[in-house]
Design an enzyme around this catalytic site. Structure first.
Site, mmCIF file in Angstrom:
data_model
loop_
_atom_site.group_PDB
_atom_site.id
_atom_site.type_symbol
_atom_site.label_atom_id
_atom_site.label_comp_id
_atom_site.label_asym_id
_atom_site.label_seq_id
_atom_site.Cartn_x
_atom_site.Cartn_y
_atom_site.Cartn_z
ATOM 1 N N TYR A 29 44.113 -28.861 -27.730
ATOM 2 C CA TYR A 29 43.527 -27.535 -28.199
ATOM 3 C C TYR A 29 44.580 -26.491 -28.751
ATOM 4 C CZ TYR A 29 40.701 -28.301 -25.405
ATOM 5 O OH TYR A 29 39.724 -29.640 -23.707
ATOM 6 N N TYR A 157 34.114 -28.207 -15.875
ATOM 7 C CA TYR A 157 34.948 -28.735 -16.888
ATOM 8 C C TYR A 157 35.171 -30.573 -16.545
ATOM 9 C CZ TYR A 157 38.538 -30.681 -19.818
ATOM 10 O OH TYR A 157 39.192 -31.450 -20.790
ATOM 11 N N ASP A 258 33.659 -34.906 -9.839
ATOM 12 C CA ASP A 258 34.351 -35.378 -10.547
ATOM 13 C C ASP A 258 35.656 -34.810 -9.513
ATOM 14 O OD1 ASP A 258 36.462 -35.209 -12.541
ATOM 15 O OD2 ASP A 258 35.002 -34.327 -13.487
ATOM 16 N N LYS A 287 43.655 -38.300 -12.754
ATOM 17 C CA LYS A 287 44.456 -37.259 -12.771
ATOM 18 C C LYS A 287 45.887 -37.668 -12.194
ATOM 19 C CE LYS A 287 43.679 -33.364 -15.392
ATOM 20 N NZ LYS A 287 42.157 -32.660 -15.740
HETATM 21 C C1 LIG Z 1 41.044 -33.079 -16.210
HETATM 22 C C2 LIG Z 1 39.709 -33.480 -16.119
HETATM 23 C C3 LIG Z 1 38.878 -34.542 -16.499
HETATM 24 C C4 LIG Z 1 39.491 -35.249 -17.644
HETATM 25 O O1 LIG Z 1 40.127 -36.220 -17.455
HETATM 26 P P1 LIG Z 1 41.628 -36.707 -18.903
HETATM 27 O O2 LIG Z 1 42.496 -37.854 -18.253
HETATM 28 O O3 LIG Z 1 42.459 -35.310 -19.547
HETATM 29 O O4 LIG Z 1 40.690 -37.014 -19.593
HETATM 30 C C5 LIG Z 1 37.537 -34.461 -15.947
HETATM 31 N N1 LIG Z 1 37.153 -33.803 -14.711
HETATM 32 C C6 LIG Z 1 37.994 -32.975 -14.234
HETATM 33 C C7 LIG Z 1 37.532 -32.512 -13.345
HETATM 34 C C8 LIG Z 1 39.504 -32.828 -15.001
HETATM 35 O O5 LIG Z 1 39.802 -32.101 -14.020
#
Ligand SMILES: *Cc1c(COP(=O)(O)O)cnc(C)c1O
Length: 437
Positions: A29, A157, A258, A287
């Protein structure tokens, strides 16, 4: 050429490196060329980052939720180098290998019981794409192609690729500029703030109504459980997550959770969904999966979802990244999980929560602060106005701490292995920032 540095760099070498970086390399960004230089990191060990001039900073970010064990951990290093001596990578089409199988076994074992099938993707964003694709393919296979929209809540997100952007918050999210080219999904208002807040019946009623209105065209519900990360660092009560599960069941929708940010203990439970005793049909991990060592994500699903996809006309899940199930990443992920579960991670997270809660008490009284909230090993100071990134970082650095704010949010999710004293430093930095707003 910039020499690869093992230790400190001279000021001249550092300036040359930063100049090239500013002119040629995109950062997350960021504009091109960069308006301000990034900080040059030459090494990291434990919870500390070492800059080119020798300055050490306590990492308050865990490199965006990932480095839960800190850096340069002997056990994680050994997992990578041990695997490196066998093979760094091999294609996953038609081939398999012990690191992938071991990791998948582990993930099936430690995630909620109905999740039995594992897809390895190469980043969180791709993992969410795979989850969405699973849901869409599931309904196509059932002869229900009209079930192709997703229901989600605002404030979410889910990643930066186009499929994911379409379920990120459409207004405050980072992707509103693409609204006209994205798939149009169904958005409920954000869950009311507050982990311990009493459930708002009007909100729940509205959610149920919205789902009922669109039920025939919905494939799945997608949400981050309990903590909405980059969409606003918002915490919500378990009852809302239970409501999403109930609504999904009522209309026969799949529930995609997610857990890319919330997974592996960050919120005080191993999985965000554990707070609500809710089990998803599809779960995304990323992550902290590899302890911050390599990029890897995993999308798990139930037998029912997998059977549904496979019984369809295509007969296969239409996805397969080149670096799928990378052995180095899989090996370090297994080691990271072993390490996490071998320690009292819950005590570590609780201790961080306790220090952040007590030390940030009062920060909400500063005039520039809209809200202060802590859950698990996550602390958030929300400003009334977007913050000046540079000056926030300078205050943090004056406290020997690395923090990276965005928008109105100054936040920390420290490595679990931070000592009490190190968390105090982070909290003191946040206090000083709160005062400065
Ligand atoms: C960081 C994140 C993503 C994307 O993961 P990347 O490895 O950066 O592509 C998707 N969903 C959530 C909840 C996240 O925190």
């Amino acid at each position: 050429m910039i020499p690869l540095q093992l230790g400190r760099m001279s000021p001249r070498e550092t300036e040359r490196m930063l100049e090239f970086d500013r002119e040629h390399i995109w950062h997350p960004y960021a504009p091109m060329p960069a308006a301000v230089s990034a900080l040059p990191v030459v090494s990291a060990s434990g919870v500390r980052l070492t800059l080119a001039d020798g300055t050490e900073l306590i990492d308050g970010m865990s490199s965006w939720w990932a480095a839960v064990h800190g850096y340069n951990h002997p056990k994680l290093n050994a997992a990578v180098t041990g695997q490196l001596g066998k093979m760094a990578h091999v294609m996953f089409g038609g081939l398999t290998h012990p690191p992938a199988v071991r990791l998948a076994e582990r993930l099936v074992e430690i995630t909620p019981e109905p999740l039995t099938k594992v897809f390895f993707a190469d980043s969180g964003s791709v993992g969410v794409e795979v989850a969405i694709k699973m849901a869409l393919q599931f309904w196509r296979s059932q002869g229900r192609p009209e079930r192709r929209r997703l229901l989600t809540v605002r404030g979410g997100y889910h990643g930066d690729t186009f499929g994911d952007m379409a379920v990120c918050d459409p207004v405050n999210g980072m992707h509103h500029m693409f609204t006209d080219v994205l798939a149009q999904h169904v958005f409920a208002p954000p869950p009311p703030l507050g982990y311990s807040a009493d459930p708002d019946e009007a909100y729940l009623g509205g959610l149920a109504e919205l789902a009922a209105e669109h039920a025939g065209e919905l494939a799945a519900i997608i949400a981050e459980p309990i903590v909405q990360g980059a969409g606003g660092m918002r915490f919500y009560a378990p009852e809302y997550l239970q409501a999403l599960r109930d609504i999904a069941d009522e209309h026969g929708l799949l529930l995609i959770l997610d857990e890319i940010a919330t997974g592996f203990g960050r919120t005080g439970e191993l999985w965000g969904c554990d707070h609500a005793e809710v089990v998803p049909d599809i779960m995304c991990l990323g992550k902290a999966l590899t302890g911050g060592y390599m990029t890897m994500a995993a999308t798990l699903c139930t037998d029912r979802v997998a059977d549904g996809i496979t019984s369809g006309e295509a007969g296969v899940l239409m996805h397969g990244p080149t670096y799928m199930a990378n052995p180095l990443a899989a090996a370090v992920a297994s080691a990271s999980i072993d390490l996490l579960l071998s320690r009292d991670w819950r005590d570590e997270v609780d201790a961080i929560e306790a220090v952040l809660t007590s030390e940030l008490d009062g920060a909400a009284d500063f005039p520039g602060v809209a809200d202060v909230r802590v859950l698990g090993a996550i602390g958030v100071v929300e400003a009334r106005e977007p913050v000046d990134v540079q000056s926030v970082q300078e205050i943090a650095m004056a406290h020997g701490v690395w923090l990276r704010p965005f928008g109105k949010l100054v936040y920390t999710m420290p490595p679990y292995v931070c000592t009490e004293d190190e968390v105090h430093h982070i909290a003191a930095a946040l206090q000083a920032i709160a005062e400065s707003l």
